[in-house]
Enzyme design. Structure first.
Site, short mmCIF file in Angstrom:
data_model
loop_
_atom_site.label_atom_id
_atom_site.label_comp_id
_atom_site.label_asym_id
_atom_site.label_seq_id
_atom_site.Cartn_x
_atom_site.Cartn_y
_atom_site.Cartn_z
N LYS A 41 0.85 -1.21 0.02
CA LYS A 41 -0.03 -0.03 0.05
C LYS A 41 0.72 1.29 0.04
CE LYS A 41 -2.14 -1.05 3.81
NZ LYS A 41 -1.36 -2.17 4.14
N ARG A 45 -9.55 1.29 8.89
CA ARG A 45 -9.05 0.25 9.16
C ARG A 45 -10.02 -0.84 9.77
NH1 ARG A 45 -3.25 0.78 8.71
NH2 ARG A 45 -2.15 -1.29 9.51
N ARG A 93 11.70 -2.76 10.91
CA ARG A 93 10.51 -1.92 11.56
C ARG A 93 10.35 -2.73 13.01
NH1 ARG A 93 5.50 0.16 8.04
NH2 ARG A 93 4.40 -0.88 9.41
N ARG A 137 -0.54 -8.90 13.09
CA ARG A 137 -0.89 -7.90 12.22
C ARG A 137 -1.99 -8.66 11.18
NH1 ARG A 137 4.27 -5.30 10.27
NH2 ARG A 137 3.05 -4.09 9.00
#
Ligand code: AP5
Length: 212
Positions: free
Chosen positions: A13, A88, A160, A171
Site C-alpha cells: 500500500k 481500518r 521496523r 497484524r
C-alpha cells in the site's frame, strides 16, 4: 481525487500510495507513518501508540480519528488525497464518511490490493527502512546499492519493530478480524476495485491508474 488503499500489511500500500500521490499531485496520507513519526519523536501521541503498534494491534479509534481530521481539514488535502492505512475498521469508515460529508466531499475510489500470505510475509520480513529519512527498501526486491545503508542519505537501514515474525502474525490476524470487512462495504457502495498485488510495482501502479 479522493482515494483509499486497503489491503493486508505488507501488500504494498505504502509503495503504491506514494507513487500514485506523486502522479496525481495530491498528498499521501499514511496514519502508520504519522504514528511512527510520533513514536520516534517521543511525543505524547507516540507514547500512547508505541506499545499497541509493537504488539501489532490497532491504535484506539479516538487517536487515529483525531490525526485524520486534522489532515483532511488541511489546505493540502483540498484537491484530494491518497489515504493509506485508514480506515481500518467499519467504525473508522463511518467516521471518514462523516469528516468528508462535513465539507460536501465523498470518496472517489477504493483500491483493494490483494496477494497470497506467503508473498506478504516475504515482503514484510525483508523490508528495511532508513533510520534517518524513512525511505523503504527490501533485501531482495529493492536492495540498496550499499549493504545496510540508504541510497539517498546514507542513513542506517533498520527493520521496523512490528516486522518481527510474531508481530506479523498478529497484524495479519487483526487485518482478517477487523479490516477485511471494509472490502465488502466498499464493494456494496460501488467504490471498490480489486488489484492483484503479486506483480511488479510498475504493473500494479498501471492497473491502479487505469481503474480510477
Ligand atoms: P501501517 O504503517 O499502516 O502498516 P500496514 O498496514 O501493516 O502496512 P505496511 O506499512 O506494513 O505495509 P504496506 O502495505 O504499506 O507495504 P509496503 O509498501 O511498505 O500501520 C502500522 C501500525 O500503525 C498498525 O499495525 C497499527 O498499530 C497502527 N495504525 C496505523 N493506522 C491505523 C488506523 N487507521 N487505526 C488503528 N491503528 C492504526 O511494502 C512492503 C515491502 O514490500 C517493502 O519492502 C517494499 O519495498 C516491498 N514491495 C512493495 N511492493 C512490492 C512488489 N510489487 N514487489 C516486490 N516487493 C514489493
Amino acid at each position: 481525487m479522493r482515494i483509499v488503499l486497503v489491503g493486508p500489511p505488507g501488500v504494498g500500500k505504502g509503495t503504491q500510495a506514494k507513487r500514485l500521490a506523486e502522479k496525481l499531485k495530491v498528498p499521501h496520507v499514511s496514519t502508520g507513518e504519522i504514528l511512527r513519526e510520533a513514536v520516534r519523536e517521543g511525543t505524547p501521541l507516540g507514547s500512547k501508540a508505541r506499545e499497541t503498534m509493537e504488539r501489532g494491534d490497532l491504535v484506539p479509534d479516538s487517536i487515529v480519528d483525531e490525526i485524520l481530521r486534522g489532515k483532511l481539514r488541511s489546505k493540502a488535502c483540498e484537491n484530494g488525497f491518497v489515504l493509506d492505512g485508514y480506515p481500518r475498521n467499519l467504525e473508522q469508515a463511518r467516521t471518514l464518511d462523516g469528516f468528508l460529508g462535513e465539507s460536501g466531499r465523498r470518496l472517489k475510489r477504493v483500491i483493494d490490493l490483494e496477494a497470497p500470505d506467503a508473498v506478504i510475509i516475504e515482503r514484510l520480513s525483508g523490508r528495511r527502512s532508513c533510520r534517518e529519512c524513512q525511505a523503504n527498501y527490501h533485501v531482495k526486491f529493492l536492495p540498496p546499492a550499499r549493504d545496510g545503508r540508504c541510497d539517498q542519505c546514507r542513513g542506517e537501514l533498520i527493520q521496523r519493530t512490528d516486522d518481527r515474525p510474531e508481530t506479523i502474525r498478529q497484524r495479519l490476524k487483526v487485518y482478517v478480524e477487523q479490516t477485511q470487512a471494509l472490502v465488502e462495504l466498499y464493494e456494496e457502495q460501488g467504490l471498490l476495485r480489486r488489484v492483484a498485488a503479486d506483480r511488479s510495482v510498475e504493473e500494479i501502479g498501471q492497473e491502479i491508474l487505469a481503474s480510477l
